[in-house]
Design an enzyme around this catalytic site. Structure first.
Site, PDB file in Angstrom:
ATOM      1  N   ARG A  47       0.842  -1.191   0.000  1.00 60.36           N
ATOM      2  CA  ARG A  47       0.000   0.000   0.000  1.00 60.36           C
ATOM      3  C   ARG A  47       0.881   1.246   0.000  1.00 60.36           C
ATOM      4  O   ARG A  47       2.105   1.150   0.101  1.00 60.36           O
ATOM      5  CB  ARG A  47      -0.925   0.012   1.218  1.00 60.36           C
ATOM      6  CG  ARG A  47      -0.182  -0.207   2.535  1.00 60.36           C
ATOM      7  CD  ARG A  47      -0.867   0.364   3.720  1.00 60.36           C
ATOM      8  NE  ARG A  47      -0.754   1.812   3.764  1.00 60.36           N
ATOM      9  CZ  ARG A  47       0.364   2.468   4.101  1.00 60.36           C
ATOM     10  NH1 ARG A  47       1.476   1.832   4.430  1.00 60.36           N
ATOM     11  NH2 ARG A  47       0.389   3.788   4.126  1.00 60.36           N
ATOM     12  N   ARG A  89      -7.030  -2.104  -7.615  1.00 58.61           N
ATOM     13  CA  ARG A  89      -7.362  -0.919  -6.804  1.00 58.61           C
ATOM     14  C   ARG A  89      -7.636   0.234  -7.752  1.00 58.61           C
ATOM     15  O   ARG A  89      -6.757   1.054  -8.025  1.00 58.61           O
ATOM     16  CB  ARG A  89      -6.198  -0.582  -5.866  1.00 58.61           C
ATOM     17  CG  ARG A  89      -6.634  -0.697  -4.403  1.00 58.61           C
ATOM     18  CD  ARG A  89      -5.568  -0.280  -3.446  1.00 58.61           C
ATOM     19  NE  ARG A  89      -6.009   0.862  -2.661  1.00 58.61           N
ATOM     20  CZ  ARG A  89      -5.266   1.414  -1.711  1.00 58.61           C
ATOM     21  NH1 ARG A  89      -4.057   0.936  -1.440  1.00 58.61           N
ATOM     22  NH2 ARG A  89      -5.717   2.446  -1.026  1.00 58.61           N
ATOM     23  N   ASP A 237      -0.369  15.240   1.279  1.00 57.37           N
ATOM     24  CA  ASP A 237      -1.068  14.515   0.230  1.00 57.37           C
ATOM     25  C   ASP A 237      -1.132  15.323  -1.047  1.00 57.37           C
ATOM     26  O   ASP A 237      -1.051  14.791  -2.136  1.00 57.37           O
ATOM     27  CB  ASP A 237      -2.487  14.159   0.684  1.00 57.37           C
ATOM     28  CG  ASP A 237      -2.493  12.821   1.382  1.00 57.37           C
ATOM     29  OD1 ASP A 237      -2.100  12.777   2.562  1.00 57.37           O
ATOM     30  OD2 ASP A 237      -2.836  11.822   0.729  1.00 57.37           O
TER      31      ASP A 237
END
Lengths: 345, 345
Positions: A47, A89, A237
């Site tokens: 991940r 994903r 982010d």
């Protein structure tokens, strides 16, 4: 120096650290085919945005490496591989980006033979991995200059090696300072609701041999007041062109607390995190996530049935609360609007 | 109006809400003897400082109510009861305080007969219960005046009815405003590590029919920034004579966040919480609690083995970040040093 390796390529296989077993168990998986990779991505064994990009790139090679046949069929096999892994994903932008880079490399070299095309696919995946390591190392190198001997730092969430090829962003700064012999203490916010700080950041710091203390998010203020923390370093982010920074929920509160206590507040991130198409923080969309993330912990319910929840995944730190950005191209101080732009001029 | 009753006396028995089963199950226990009460206290079925005081007072009566014999033996029975119950939670100051009040009442009336002495023990316990309810109601009454129609409030931890006889302090303000027909929205900090907000405050607000949203502690800043919260109201563990207030960990961070967003910050507490022997906040000792509270949630480990933890149970809100105190004698505004003192003059 790397203190752990979440992903590496070994001759004919990917070796990945199974992140679902962390922090209590450290187990590596060997991945020789795309079916095993698919499962590892779906189950979140692997991940983190940058790491998924790297995994996707190697995935394209895994899908074609045993192929025998002509060039046309090779390209068909490559497309099938990409379509298959894309379903693992569908929202992971970096996964697509990594696969796309390998595809482009192949498509730009169609004059080569089938075996040569396979070889450059592998080389491209390796190049992506090496770039990621180099960027993290550079961030660490520049960032380590602001870390003093006997310094103490607070961090939030996991801006560490586990989401990247092993060195991270905010944690890269700490790893590099530690390598250089600077003695450090790190306070780690546990980072509710998903507890990335408690689960992952503490694990990484322990692997590196850096002294750390886990705290609940609501203890950040008192830790600052007591003088236990000299600076805050977190990841990002998404950064707007004026420097407003979206990061894991809680970053905004932390920035205000640091401001109140006159503690410098740093964002460590690669230049690629800066989205120059976005003018300011209020234009960054904030995802609201499932109530279950708050209502249950490890499957155990902590609140009454019918409890309503507000669960924003991120918040935005306004640029005026940020001391500097730590990037692979150096530190960036205010005015950010102007100085962030210089990074891409 | 009471929305739930954590403890009541019914003819010859105590009826208590088993708080260990909350928030998922609401079960009442009948307590007819001190052995059952002892078990309920040890197992935290009944908890909260004021509530333990009340339970202790009724406990003394339970221990002597079926006694047959002379006055001297009654007093011996009373002392045995007090010594026995004192062992159930040796650090619970209020438990001792409640039992002591009943003992004093008996010792001050030794001219009465045995049956009459039993009777005044029960009356004293009931008086303590009624006082507690009256104080909470008064806090609610005064506090409700600062709540507007369509107001929105953030609260932390559980300053509610479950720790008292059913009405609480910070939550008393909300209950009373709600009773008066003011429409409210309440944001509830989950309050790590022990999650009293998630487990208890949400449950209380739901019982009262007040709209509420559970958030993680690190979301308080963004909730304020988005204009979702118009005031903060919390309880207090101990108030110094200058107004500095020790309360559940996270209160300090919350006060700074409120200050930054120009949101009023209120402390709701009975006058008995103010310790006039303490000059200022830094003289209030802060207990550090077990690492396990942070490292495990419902028995599940969330961090690596060998993780070091900093776990202060409380922090101190400096008086200059407090807008006003809400007490059973009215609202108290700055200067606190002077105005808090007026409460006991």
């Amino acid at each position: 120096m790397m203190f752990f390796t979440p992903l590496k390529w070994e001759k004919d296989k990917l070796v990945i650290l199974d992140q679902t077993l962390l922090p209590l168990k450290e187990k590596y998986l060997e991945i020789r085919d795309i079916e095993t990779l698919y499962e590892a991505i779906v189950k979140l064994r692997i991940r983190g945005a940058p790491l998924l990009g790297i995994a996707g790139a190697f995935g394209v090679y895994l899908g074609i490496k045993d192929f025998r046949g002509d060039k046309e069929k090779l390209l068909k096999k490559m497309e099938e591989t990409i379509n298959y892994l894309a379903q693992s994903r569908p929202t992971a932008v970096n996964l697509f980006w990594g696969m796309e880079r390998v595809r482009k490399k192949i498509m730009g070299n169609l004059h080569l033979h089938v075996e040569e095309l396979k070889e450059i696919a592998l080389q491209e995946a390796q190049a992506i991995l090496e770039e990621d390591i180099r960027i993290s190392q550079k961030i660490g190198e520049y960032g380590s200059k602001i870390i003093f001997q006997q310094d103490s730092v607070l961090t939030h969430c996991n801006a560490g090696g586990l989401a990247t090829s092993g060195y991270g962003t905010a944690l890269a700064v700490l790893f590099k300072a530690h390598e250089k012999g600077k003695k450090l203490v790190v306070y780690v916010d546990e980072t509710r609701p998903l507890l990335q700080g408690a689960r992952l950041t503490t694990w990484e710091l322990q692997k590196a041999g850096i002294e750390s203390y886990l705290i609940c998010d609501n203890m950040a203020g008192v830790v600052m007041k007591e003088g236990k923390v000299k600076k805050v370093i977190i990841g990002a982010d998404r950064v707007a062109s004026n420097g407003d920074t979206a990061n894991k929920i809680g970053s905004y509160s932390l920035a205000i607390l640091a401001h109140y206590h006159s503690i410098p507040f740093y964002i460590a991130c690669p230049v690629s995190t800066i989205d120059f198409s976005i003018k300011e923080g209020k234009d960054i969309p904030i995802e609201e996530r499932s109530p279950e993330e708050i209502l249950t912990i490890k499957g155990e319910r902590i609140a009454p049935h019918n409890t309503k929840v507000y669960n924003p995944a991120f918040d935005v730190v306004p640029h005026h609360l940020i001391t500097a950005f730590i990037t692979e191209k150096g530190l960036v101080y205010p005015p950010f609007e102007k100085n962030l732009h210089k990074l891409i001029e």
